[in-house]
Scaffold this motif. Sequence first.
Motif, PDB file in Angstrom:
ATOM      1  N   LEU A 213      -9.987   9.600  -1.326  1.00 23.00           N
ATOM      2  CA  LEU A 213      -9.554   9.779   0.064  1.00 23.00           C
ATOM      3  C   LEU A 213     -10.502   9.123   1.069  1.00 23.00           C
ATOM      4  N   GLN A 214     -11.669   8.699   0.588  1.00 20.81           N
ATOM      5  CA  GLN A 214     -12.637   8.047   1.481  1.00 20.81           C
ATOM      6  C   GLN A 214     -12.425   6.534   1.534  1.00 20.81           C
ATOM      7  N   LYS A 215     -11.400   6.057   0.877  1.00 25.52           N
ATOM      8  CA  LYS A 215     -11.131   4.611   0.826  1.00 25.52           C
ATOM      9  C   LYS A 215      -9.762   4.331   1.440  1.00 25.52           C
ATOM     10  N   THR A 216      -9.589   3.084   1.915  1.00 25.52           N
ATOM     11  CA  THR A 216      -8.275   2.721   2.437  1.00 25.52           C
ATOM     12  C   THR A 216      -7.305   2.450   1.278  1.00 25.52           C
ATOM     13  N   SER A 217      -6.025   2.615   1.592  1.00 25.23           N
ATOM     14  CA  SER A 217      -4.984   2.289   0.607  1.00 25.23           C
ATOM     15  C   SER A 217      -4.798   0.783   0.528  1.00 25.23           C
ATOM     16  N   GLY A 218      -5.404   0.052   1.480  1.00 20.70           N
ATOM     17  CA  GLY A 218      -5.117  -1.379   1.593  1.00 20.70           C
ATOM     18  C   GLY A 218      -3.822  -1.564   2.366  1.00 20.70           C
ATOM     19  N   GLY A 219      -3.516  -2.811   2.682  1.00 15.54           N
ATOM     20  CA  GLY A 219      -2.296  -3.056   3.446  1.00 15.54           C
ATOM     21  C   GLY A 219      -1.895  -4.515   3.340  1.00 15.54           C
ATOM     22  N   SER A 220      -0.894  -4.961   4.025  1.00 16.55           N
ATOM     23  CA  SER A 220      -0.242  -4.108   4.995  1.00 16.55           C
ATOM     24  C   SER A 220       0.783  -3.146   4.402  1.00 16.55           C
ATOM     25  N   SER A 221       1.235  -3.387   3.155  1.00 20.59           N
ATOM     26  CA  SER A 221       2.203  -2.438   2.585  1.00 20.59           C
ATOM     27  C   SER A 221       1.452  -1.235   2.004  1.00 20.59           C
ATOM     28  N   GLY A 222       0.537  -0.682   2.803  1.00 16.10           N
ATOM     29  CA  GLY A 222      -0.363   0.358   2.315  1.00 16.10           C
ATOM     30  C   GLY A 222       0.307   1.699   2.112  1.00 16.10           C
ATOM     31  N   GLY A 223       1.341   1.987   2.908  1.00 19.24           N
ATOM     32  CA  GLY A 223       2.084   3.235   2.712  1.00 19.24           C
ATOM     33  C   GLY A 223       2.764   3.200   1.353  1.00 19.24           C
ATOM     34  N   GLU A 224       3.297   2.024   0.996  1.00 24.82           N
ATOM     35  CA  GLU A 224       3.936   1.860  -0.313  1.00 24.82           C
ATOM     36  C   GLU A 224       2.910   2.055  -1.431  1.00 24.82           C
ATOM     37  N   GLY A 225       1.767   1.353  -1.291  1.00 19.64           N
ATOM     38  CA  GLY A 225       0.736   1.440  -2.327  1.00 19.64           C
ATOM     39  C   GLY A 225       0.324   2.883  -2.564  1.00 19.64           C
ATOM     40  N   ALA A 226       0.067   3.609  -1.461  1.00 22.36           N
ATOM     41  CA  ALA A 226      -0.400   4.993  -1.582  1.00 22.36           C
ATOM     42  C   ALA A 226       0.681   5.888  -2.186  1.00 22.36           C
ATOM     43  N   LEU A 227       1.921   5.730  -1.708  1.00 22.31           N
ATOM     44  CA  LEU A 227       3.014   6.581  -2.196  1.00 22.31           C
ATOM     45  C   LEU A 227       3.259   6.335  -3.691  1.00 22.31           C
ATOM     46  N   LEU A 228       3.304   5.059  -4.078  1.00 21.66           N
ATOM     47  CA  LEU A 228       3.529   4.732  -5.501  1.00 21.66           C
ATOM     48  C   LEU A 228       2.342   5.181  -6.348  1.00 21.66           C
ATOM     49  N   GLY A 229       1.127   4.891  -5.860  1.00 29.84           N
ATOM     50  CA  GLY A 229      -0.081   5.267  -6.601  1.00 29.84           C
ATOM     51  C   GLY A 229      -0.207   6.775  -6.729  1.00 29.84           C
ATOM     52  N   GLY A 230       0.300   7.497  -5.734  1.00 31.94           N
ATOM     53  CA  GLY A 230       0.234   8.962  -5.759  1.00 31.94           C
ATOM     54  C   GLY A 230       1.401   9.567  -6.534  1.00 31.94           C
ATOM     55  N   GLY A 231       2.336   8.729  -6.981  1.00 31.98           N
ATOM     56  CA  GLY A 231       3.452   9.221  -7.799  1.00 31.98           C
ATOM     57  C   GLY A 231       4.664   9.661  -6.993  1.00 31.98           C
ATOM     58  N   GLY A 232       4.696   9.381  -5.678  1.00 30.43           N
ATOM     59  CA  GLY A 232       5.799   9.840  -4.831  1.00 30.43           C
ATOM     60  C   GLY A 232       6.970   8.882  -4.736  1.00 30.43           C
ATOM     61  N   SER A 233       6.908   7.783  -5.459  1.00 29.80           N
ATOM     62  CA  SER A 233       8.034   6.840  -5.486  1.00 29.80           C
ATOM     63  C   SER A 233       7.959   6.086  -6.804  1.00 29.80           C
ATOM     64  N   VAL A 234       9.116   5.598  -7.241  1.00 27.76           N
ATOM     65  CA  VAL A 234       9.127   4.871  -8.516  1.00 27.76           C
ATOM     66  C   VAL A 234       9.350   3.378  -8.266  1.00 27.76           C
ATOM     67  N   LEU A 235       9.810   3.043  -7.049  1.00 30.23           N
ATOM     68  CA  LEU A 235      10.071   1.644  -6.709  1.00 30.23           C
ATOM     69  C   LEU A 235       9.987   1.503  -5.196  1.00 30.23           C
ATOM     70  N   GLY A 236       9.279   0.446  -4.748  1.00 32.88           N
ATOM     71  CA  GLY A 236       9.100   0.282  -3.302  1.00 32.88           C
ATOM     72  C   GLY A 236       9.322  -1.148  -2.870  1.00 32.88           C
ATOM     73  N   LEU A 237       9.607  -1.299  -1.584  1.00 34.08           N
ATOM     74  CA  LEU A 237       9.836  -2.622  -1.003  1.00 34.08           C
ATOM     75  C   LEU A 237       8.721  -2.908  -0.002  1.00 34.08           C
ATOM     76  N   GLY A 238       8.004  -4.026  -0.216  1.00 37.76           N
ATOM     77  CA  GLY A 238       6.916  -4.403   0.688  1.00 37.76           C
ATOM     78  C   GLY A 238       7.117  -5.806   1.225  1.00 37.76           C
ATOM     79  N   SER A 239       6.150  -6.283   2.014  1.00 37.49           N
ATOM     80  CA  SER A 239       6.209  -7.666   2.501  1.00 37.49           C
ATOM     81  C   SER A 239       4.795  -8.241   2.494  1.00 37.49           C
ATOM     82  N   ASP A 240       4.711  -9.586   2.465  1.00 44.11           N
ATOM     83  CA  ASP A 240       3.424 -10.223   2.181  1.00 44.11           C
ATOM     84  C   ASP A 240       3.350 -11.590   2.855  1.00 44.11           C
ATOM     85  N   ILE A 241       2.346 -11.759   3.741  1.00 47.48           N
ATOM     86  CA  ILE A 241       2.110 -13.094   4.312  1.00 47.48           C
ATOM     87  C   ILE A 241       0.696 -13.582   3.979  1.00 47.48           C
TER      88      ILE A 241
END
Length: 562
Positions: A213-241
């Motif tokens: 919890l003392q580290k960032t999830s990273g980004g910008s699709s950080g909500g996706e990373g955290a949710l998937l890494g925490g087990g709250g989703s099985v598939l997510g949609l992100g974007s990347d530039i």
Amino acid sequence: LEHVIRLDKRTAALLTAAACGVGAVVVLVQKVSRHQEAKKRIQKATNLRTESLRRAEQEVLRYKQSHPATSSANILMLSLSELTKQLKDGSLSPEDVFYTYMEKAIDVHKKLNCCTGIILESFEQLKTIHSSKEGLLYGVPVSIKENFDCQNHYTSCGVVINLDQPIQEDSVLVKVLKSQGAIPFVKTNLPQALLNYDCSNPIYGQTVNPHNLQKTSGGSSGGEGALLGGGGSVLGLGSDIGGSIRFPASFCGVCGLKPTAGRLSSKGLKTILPGQKSVLSCPGPMAKDVDSLALFMQAVLCDHMFSLDPTIPPVPFNVQMYQSRKPLRIGYLENDGYTQPSPSMLRGIREVKALLERAGHTLVPYKPPRIKYALHELIVRGVLADGGATMLQKLKGSPVDPALIEQVKPYYLPKWIKKTMSFLLSPVSPRVPAVLSDYIHETIAEWRRLDIDVLLCPMLGPAFNFFYCSRLTCAVSYTMIYNLLNFPAGCLPVSTVTEQDEEELRHYKGNYQDMWDRHFKKAVTGSVGLPVAVQCVALPWHDELCLRFMKEVEELVKESRK
Ligand SMILES: CCCCCCCC/C=C\CCCCCCCC(=O)NCC(=O)O
């Protein structure tokens, strides 16, 4: 006459002072009212989030009371391919799966602050989901990064100015996912203005890492990373530039694919620099394993997407290429000469290289051609051609997030100062612009010369301590280069940080031994146990080959752990 002139001068001075005073008051009033307006908009958006979470929680409770036999733990353990199989053959109901993931997502959000709201329309969609039984993602709850348009929801990109009206129409990918039976159920957090690989904004706050919890999830699709890494989703949609699918995947220990830009529709995907064409942004999947990324690609590369967005080449997923196991010639990169990899990044590459060689592939050393030139001349000048003006426009009337401030400080300088600084710094700072050329074809020629099919390279990590991402834009060198080249690139976890890695970090100097290298060392300090990833790259439009390579790395790593 002298008296009259003196009087006139005094009057003029008084009038000027009064005009200045009035001007200052007007500016102040405008500032205060913009600030109040921003506060009101933020309050409204967060109230909507709180209310959507409350209502979703109530629905979950109601369902659980009427279905006490639902085996949530069992559902959450299933991979996406097992889940879709059981949904198809009827051994699992879409309702059980949906409510299980909804409950888990809310739970994970409470710990990590990863969601910007629940898509309450998903409860309605669930009622008619049986009509989409033929879809490749029938009954699968899918999380959606906030910058994808979803009807009736905001697409803020983390900036207050965009909290104007809820969106009228779903983005193409959301429509296609629904037509394949998927249920978009939650929108996920991102950084203010998207051009950052942290995940904090003044509307929804900071998303934190599921492993620490003392580290960032990273980004910008950080909500996706955290949710998937925490087990709250099985598939997510992100974007990347610049790495926005790959950074949070790496930091949170999940997989992510940045496809070739143009392979998937970006209609309804908001970016912060519309019209900027030098470095292309694109949507892509994030998930717990590589097969899930492949299934996502197979599902959305369909006639429905090709007809909703005819600018996309109608090329379906090449299953044969994904399943091929012919030995590959693989370029490998340890250090791009710009950002010295952290010890765990380097160990990840070396371990995977050894596994691939043992499996019969040929590994060839690779260096990206003229990396400084690519970063400084092509990326910086392409993305920041306007000196950051478009980005600053979006931040107007709202506080700048502490996770972004260091990055945008130089954008606020007057143009003449920026130009003078760039000129004066060029002899002393080795990290300032060089010249232009046809870089993409030069890189392809290098791939041809080495006769390589794919490339294995370091993936930035482990997860950073807070507030370092905005100070370390230079650390996007391993990822943003593939946005510039428009090569598909994916990342997957292969190890975790060891005590030995942490010890070696104490001796980290960096390629330049400058301020950025010192920041980098501090950013990744204190990471024992955090995920370590590698990056896999292929030539443009060979997204399936990139996935096939990732899959092989995943299998070899799994095998080596037995
Ligand atoms: C000093 C040389 C550094 C080279 C690159 C600097 C480019 C500077 C411009 C902004 C910083 C970019 C950070 C990118 C983070 C990832 C953003 C992203 O992928 N966003 C996704 C999206 O927009 O959809």
